[in-house]
Design a protein around this motif. Sequence first.
Motif: not given
Length: 185
Positions: A61-78
């Motif tokens: 198999l030839r696989i090319q994933p396209v992933v949608d990513l959510e990045v959540l950041v707190s005020d303290t940098g977490n």
Amino acid sequence: MLQFSAAQSVNITVPQKTIAIERYLQKPQRLVYALMNPDQVESLAFDRFRLSLQPFKFFVLRIQPVVDLEVLVSDTGNVRLRSVGCEIQGSQYISQRFDLNLQGWLEPRSTDAATYLVGQANLTVAVELPPALRLTPKPLVESAGSRLLRGILATIKQRLIQQLLVDYEKWVDSKLAAEAYSEAS
């Protein structure tokens, strides 16, 4: 469906700078570009990105994933990362029978002596094999799949370790230069 999984942790010593790493981490776009080649990233919103991963071969198999990513950041940098969608380009059959789940976190931790970035990523893939691979022994496919996921996470970890600190230092220098320029004007 077969399921593969891998996990990777990280502990990075952050150099002391005049602007804390927590402020840098509040810029989701910078973090994503440190994780991935910018040519592979499409910004969908302030906290959402589409990542086009490099194609790879898995058995026949030839696989090319396209992933949608959510990045959540707190005020303290977490930072919390999670996949919110995935498709496999080039193979509708696999894409309809493929599920990817990425969960991760990255947090700054300070002691009197130093600041560290500590985190972990967990990656799970579930896939229904196409007829061509159904005769392949299941343990062989599962082992190869988990090994592949570990390799993907190790590559991302290596890029994070190398690129994040370089980009952080550039960001601090540009902020200090901008402040010096505005004070001089």
